[in-house]
Design a protein around this motif. Structure first.
Motif, PDB file in Angstrom:
ATOM      1  N   UNK A 351      30.989  31.791  43.796  1.00 49.29           N
ATOM      2  CA  UNK A 351      31.260  32.402  42.479  1.00 49.29           C
ATOM      3  C   UNK A 351      31.748  33.849  42.578  1.00 49.29           C
ATOM      4  N   UNK A 352      31.193  34.616  43.527  1.00 51.68           N
ATOM      5  CA  UNK A 352      31.628  36.010  43.657  1.00 51.68           C
ATOM      6  C   UNK A 352      33.096  36.102  44.037  1.00 51.68           C
ATOM      7  N   UNK A 353      33.556  35.202  44.884  1.00 51.83           N
ATOM      8  CA  UNK A 353      34.962  35.227  45.282  1.00 51.83           C
ATOM      9  C   UNK A 353      35.857  34.752  44.137  1.00 51.83           C
ATOM     10  N   UNK A 354      35.352  33.804  43.371  1.00 55.79           N
ATOM     11  CA  UNK A 354      36.100  33.387  42.173  1.00 55.79           C
ATOM     12  C   UNK A 354      36.293  34.570  41.236  1.00 55.79           C
ATOM     13  N   UNK A 355      35.207  35.325  41.034  1.00 56.54           N
ATOM     14  CA  UNK A 355      35.301  36.510  40.166  1.00 56.54           C
ATOM     15  C   UNK A 355      36.276  37.532  40.745  1.00 56.54           C
ATOM     16  N   UNK A 356      36.273  37.692  42.076  1.00 58.83           N
ATOM     17  CA  UNK A 356      37.161  38.674  42.710  1.00 58.83           C
ATOM     18  C   UNK A 356      38.622  38.307  42.480  1.00 58.83           C
ATOM     19  N   UNK A 357      38.957  37.037  42.620  1.00 55.23           N
ATOM     20  CA  UNK A 357      40.353  36.630  42.433  1.00 55.23           C
ATOM     21  C   UNK A 357      40.742  36.605  40.955  1.00 55.23           C
ATOM     22  N   UNK A 358      39.785  36.313  40.074  1.00 50.40           N
ATOM     23  CA  UNK A 358      40.087  36.416  38.640  1.00 50.40           C
ATOM     24  C   UNK A 358      40.402  37.861  38.261  1.00 50.40           C
ATOM     25  N   UNK A 359      39.595  38.778  38.789  1.00 52.83           N
ATOM     26  CA  UNK A 359      39.852  40.200  38.536  1.00 52.83           C
ATOM     27  C   UNK A 359      41.182  40.624  39.137  1.00 52.83           C
ATOM     28  N   UNK A 360      41.465  40.116  40.341  1.00 52.71           N
ATOM     29  CA  UNK A 360      42.729  40.460  40.997  1.00 52.71           C
ATOM     30  C   UNK A 360      43.916  39.983  40.169  1.00 52.71           C
ATOM     31  N   UNK A 361      43.843  38.755  39.628  1.00 53.93           N
ATOM     32  CA  UNK A 361      44.947  38.232  38.806  1.00 53.93           C
ATOM     33  C   UNK A 361      45.183  39.133  37.597  1.00 53.93           C
ATOM     34  N   UNK A 362      44.105  39.596  36.970  1.00 56.03           N
ATOM     35  CA  UNK A 362      44.252  40.495  35.818  1.00 56.03           C
ATOM     36  C   UNK A 362      44.846  41.831  36.232  1.00 56.03           C
ATOM     37  N   UNK A 363      44.415  42.322  37.381  1.00 61.83           N
ATOM     38  CA  UNK A 363      44.948  43.596  37.890  1.00 61.83           C
ATOM     39  C   UNK A 363      46.446  43.480  38.151  1.00 61.83           C
ATOM     40  N   UNK A 364      46.858  42.377  38.776  1.00 57.48           N
ATOM     41  CA  UNK A 364      48.275  42.201  39.096  1.00 57.48           C
ATOM     42  C   UNK A 364      49.102  42.150  37.814  1.00 57.48           C
ATOM     43  N   UNK A 365      48.632  41.454  36.817  1.00 54.43           N
ATOM     44  CA  UNK A 365      49.390  41.381  35.562  1.00 54.43           C
ATOM     45  C   UNK A 365      49.518  42.769  34.948  1.00 54.43           C
ATOM     46  N   UNK A 366      48.488  43.590  35.048  1.00 53.99           N
ATOM     47  CA  UNK A 366      48.594  44.967  34.528  1.00 53.99           C
ATOM     48  C   UNK A 366      49.623  45.762  35.332  1.00 53.99           C
ATOM     49  N   UNK A 367      49.618  45.571  36.651  1.00 56.41           N
ATOM     50  CA  UNK A 367      50.594  46.279  37.482  1.00 56.41           C
ATOM     51  C   UNK A 367      52.024  45.824  37.198  1.00 56.41           C
TER      52      UNK A 367
END
Length: 931
Positions: A351-367
């Motif tokens: 679950x922690x890695x799922x959360x990390x990649x979900x956060x990463x996807x949101x970060x990339x869209x902001x970038x």
């Protein structure tokens, strides 16, 4: 003294910065001087002379390094020890600088130590000489820094693998512990300066990179803690980051180094608060990002297997990925990619890695958001940002690998719908465009049978604001999702409407995106689009003329994909319909009473380009043409024949016309045989009139396609083609330098290759053969890889022709042998000169095997003549490319091989000569870089 003055004079040329010729001459002289045995003593005098100018001293130091690398064989064994002492004495004299001289001397001593087995304690000698005196410690540290770099990186030092392993073990491995202890001692010395500390760190890094520092021993030394503590120093920060990253990398064998990793990881995790502390200092964040990313990549298996201990590294990398400076963000991308690949092999994701990649996807869209004011970006900034968006798109694919494409697509979809619910004005297009770009980037990960996320995205597109950047992004989504649309044909009608609207937009980038979308839609869904063909034909008639050619071309390509999926008879009718539109335009231009203008010819060229792409996509119908095409070949050629006759002198029109003929001939296949000789005749007369290479190119294609047919008129046309084109080439070369007509020469040589292979009797028995051989030799004088390869293929085929190995002497074989030998005897001297000049000069590297084959054949066919030609040819080779000793050795090797009738040894003579010449050229190139 004469040599010293000559060196000083040559170096003075550079100081005065005169013309290029003088600079080139001075540079060549200095390089030749560096080869000479007297350079040793001359440079020793220059280096130790207090009155010598600074450039001369640097040149002397560089020369010592170069000669230790290449010319140590010039020094007899008894003088190696004095040479060592000379270099050490010079280093002592220059211990205060300049740094460039210190570095060159250290490199020279390192190279000497590697090649001087009798100097068993080289490192200890340097430590004892320079270590006790604080003033000379920087010199010692510089030597210790470059020693592993020179030993592992200078592949030009002539030493066997076995000797290298033995000497590097003696110099590096056996001294590694002493070096670590020495560096620790200097690091703790009272009054140590940041400059020296940086040298310590740089030295430490090179020994770690060379694999000579045992991580366990290092972690037990005081340097381990001191290195991490040095991150607090602005002056030492960059060097410290380098060392920590290399140390982490060195522990990638995690099972072997687990105790060391347990010491390293807590110190790395302890750096996490620094990201907040230094958030306003991008350079510091860059360094920390490098450390965290290196740790993440190296320990990714440990992250997956021991989440509770190693997850803080993932969190820290996530913070670096979210940093607003987009020059720093990509440092983290390799980690996310490799971790995703590791996770992808497991059935369950933590679950922690799922959360990390979900956060990463949101970060990339902001970038991915364009700045609020796009006009504030310079052209280069805009290009860089667009390029980087595609890199970020690849990271979104990594997210898909962990989270699944469905979840990632829905996440991007939710960003868009949330923005639309706000009722944002058009000015906020960036917040919609960024997630649309994300959807486009993830298109390759979409499951064509998906019935959850993709239908939502397709249904969303009509409700998007009519902003050019948003429409552009939406059209490219359609372009990426056409495989899915093929599985869901109910969406095709809408997609065509949206694409059609894109063509009507005033923004040219939107038009281009519409063309791309239509092309991919027709390519992937062609079997569903036959009923839409009349609509597309009408669209071309009405909207097509308004489009720029690049977009119009994509429409024709799209239509061709649809035609290619239709039954043969219907496909032929449809292709004829679209082709006649273009052919009628060509015919109208031909029968005009006044010549067409440049603009009119340009439009015709566009039509020809469109016809070419259609014919290419549709491809041949097969051996039996549909009824609709029965008379098409002759009719189409009649149009082209008249058009070429009228407009052959327009280069661009000629290029476009001949390019269409090739897929046209492929389309009609054997049905084009009746017109083949007519086409060849037109190509001959057009080439004679214009000298344009395109006519030779298409003629060569016809020889390749129909050369084995037995029609007498076709054979006669090929003979005329060979003789008249050769006559024209000879005429062109009388008024043009070969370098001015490389395209003509290349197509001519390619034509000769076809003639030699397919109609050899015409090729060898014609009076044009001797002229063709001589004309083709000019190709060997050009720096043009494709042309040189083609010419060498031609000559190789000639000298190893089947006639030389025929079991019986048939009359035609006898005639062919005589024709080849006659030409070789006449042109052989110049031919051998071209081959050797190219071999030691500008021939492509992969051409050596062809040269070997040709030379071996020449040695067998004309052994005595070759031995007569070679001395003079070799004498005229440039010394800069072919050293005297190499030329003499080559002549000896070839003579021995021929006199002993051991022709296979010619190969080794050529290879040895080539190696020696390449080594000489490589040495000169390195010397030029060091100037």
């Amino acid at each position: 003294m004469d040599k010293i003055q000559a060196v000083l004079s040559a170096l003075d040329v550079f100081a005065r910065a005169p013309d290029k010729v003088s600079l080139g001459n001075a540079n060549s002289w200095l390089q030749d001087f560096q080869h000479s045995p007297e350079a040793w003593s001359t440079c020793n005098v220059l280096l130790l002379s207090p009155d010598a100018p600074a450039p001369a001293k640097l040149f002397a130091a560089q020369t010592f390094r170069t000669k230790v690398t290449y010319d140590l064989h010039q020094v007899n064994a008894a003088n190696l020890l004095p040479l060592r002492d000379t270099l050490i004495t010079a280093l002592e004299r220059y211990h205060t600088g300049p740094r460039t001289i210190i570095t060159q001397l250290c490199l020279a001593i390192s190279g000497l130590a590697l090649q001087f087995p009798s100097w068993e304690n080289a490192v200890q000698t340097m430590i004892e000489t320079f270590g006790p005196n604080p003033a000379t410690v920087p010199v010692l540290l510089q030597f210790l820094k470059v020693l592993p770099e020179e030993l592992t990186g200078n592949t030009r030092i002539p030493i066997t693998d076995d000797d290298f392993r033995e000497r590097s073990t003696r110099l590096l491995t056996e001294n590694a512990k002493q070096v670590v202890d020495l560096l620790a001692m200097y690091d703790q010395a009272p009054g140590v300066t940041p400059t020296v500390q940086n040298q310590i760190l740089e030295c430490l890094r090179t020994w770690i990179v060379a694999g000579e520092i045992d991580p366990e021993a290092f972690c037990k030394s005081s340097l381990f803690a001191r290195t991490f503590d040095s991150l607090a120093s602005d002056e030492l920060f960059d060097s410290t980051v380098d060392v920590i990253c290399e140390l982490i990398h060195e522990t990638q064998e995690i099972d072997e180094y687990m105790p060391i990793i347990e010491l390293i990881v807590p110190r790395i995790i302890a750096l996490t608060p620094k990201l907040e502390e230094h958030k306003d200092d991008p350079e510091k964040i860059r360094g920390f990002a490098r450390i965290f990313a290196e740790a993440g990549e190296t320990y990714r298996l440990l992250i997956v297997g021991h989440m509770e201990t190693f997850y803080p590294i993932v969190e820290a990398i996530g913070k670096c990925s979210a940093y607003p400076d987009l020059d720093i963000v990509p440092i983290t991308f390799p980690f996310w990619m490799r971790l995703a690949q590791t996770i992808g092999k497991k059935h369950l994701v933590e679950p922690l890695l799922t959360e990390a990649y979900q956060a990463l996807a949101n970060v990339i869209i902001r970038h991915l958001h364009f700045p609020p004011d796009v006009t504030s970006m310079t052209g280069q900034e805009a290009d860089n940002f667009r390029s980087f968006r595609h890199v970020m798109g690849d990271t979104l694919k990594d997210c898909c690998l962990v989270l699944g494409s469905d979840a990632c697509l829905l996440n991007a979809y939710n960003f868009v719908t949330a923005e639309l619910l706000k009722g944002s004005p058009v000015a906020a297009w960036q917040a919609i465009e960024a997630p649309l770009f994300a959807m486009r980037s993830m298109g390759a990960e979409v499951d064509p049978s998906d019935d959850n996320a993709v239908p939502k995205i397709m249904d969303l597109i009509p409700s998007l604001p009519n902003h050019p950047r948003i429409r552009y992004a939406a059209l490219l989504i359609i372009s990426r999702y056409t495989e899915w649309i093929n599985r869901h044909p109910d969406y095709i009608s809408f997609q065509l409407q949206y694409i059609s609207g894109g063509f009507e937009d005033s923004d040219t980038e939107v038009n281009a995106a519409a063309g791309q979308a239509l092309k991919h839609l027709c390519q992937d869904s062609k079997q569903h689009l036959a009923d839409f063909l009349p609509t597309l034909h009408t669209f071309l008639k009405t909207t097509g003329p308004k489009l720029v050619q690049e977009d119009r071309l994509q429409v024709y390509e799209a239509i061709a994909y649809v035609i290619s999926a239709m039954p043969m008879e219907k496909a032929a009718e449809s292709l004829k319909t679209f082709s006649l539109d273009i052919l009628s335009q060509i015919h109208a231009a031909t029968i005009k009473t006044t010549p067409s203008t440049k603009q009119e010819l340009k439009e015709i060229g566009y039509g020809l380009e469109n016809l070419e792409v259609m014919l290419h996509v549709v491809g041949p119908f097969g051996d039996h043409l549909p009824a609709a095409c029965e008379n098409s070949c002759r009719d189409a050629w009649a149009v082209f024949d008249a058009f070429i006759t009228t407009y052959a002198f327009d280069y661009d029109t000629t290029e476009r016309t001949t390019r269409v003929l090739r897929p046209g001939l492929a389309l009609f296949g054997q049905s084009a045989l009746p017109i083949a000789s007519s086409v060849v005749s037109r190509m001959i007369s057009s080439f004679e009139a214009t000298g344009f290479s395109a006519f030779l190119w298409i003629a060569g294609k016809i020889v390749g396609r129909f050369g084995r047919e037995s029609k007498p008129e076709l054979k006669l046309s090929f003979q005329a083609l060979f003789e008249r084109s050769t006559s024209k080439i000879v005429s062109l070369l009388q008024t043009n330098a070969p370098r001015d007509v490389p395209d003509v020469l290349e197509d001519y040589v390619q034509l000769l290759l076809q003639l030699q292979d397919i109609v050899p009797d015409i090729f060898y028995q014609s009076s044009a053969f001797a002229l063709a051989f001589r004309a083709s030799m000019t190709a060997l004088t050009l720096i043009h890889s494709d042309l040189v390869f083609a010419a060498l293929d031609l000559f190789r085929n000639i000298v190893i022709d089947d006639c030389f190995s025929a079991p019986t002497s048939e009359p035609k074989d006898t005639l062919r042998v005589a024709a080849i030998k006659t030409v070789l005897e006449k042109e052989g001297f110049e031919f051998v000169g071209c081959l050797l000049n190219g071999l030691v000069g500008d021939f492509p590297e992969d051409s050596t095997s062809s040269v070997v084959t040709i030379f071996r054949a020449l040695a067998m066919l004309l052994p005595s003549q070759l031995l007569v030609w070679l001395p003079t040819v070799l004498q005229h080779l440039p010394v800069t490319s072919a050293p005297n000793e190499s030329r003499q050795q080559f002549l000896t090797d070839v003579s021995t091989a021929i006199n002993g009738r051991q022709f296979d040894k010619v190969k080794y003579a050529i290879l040895g000569f080539n190696r020696a010449c390449r080594k000489a050229r490589d040495r000169r190139r390195v010397a030029s870089l060091n100037e």
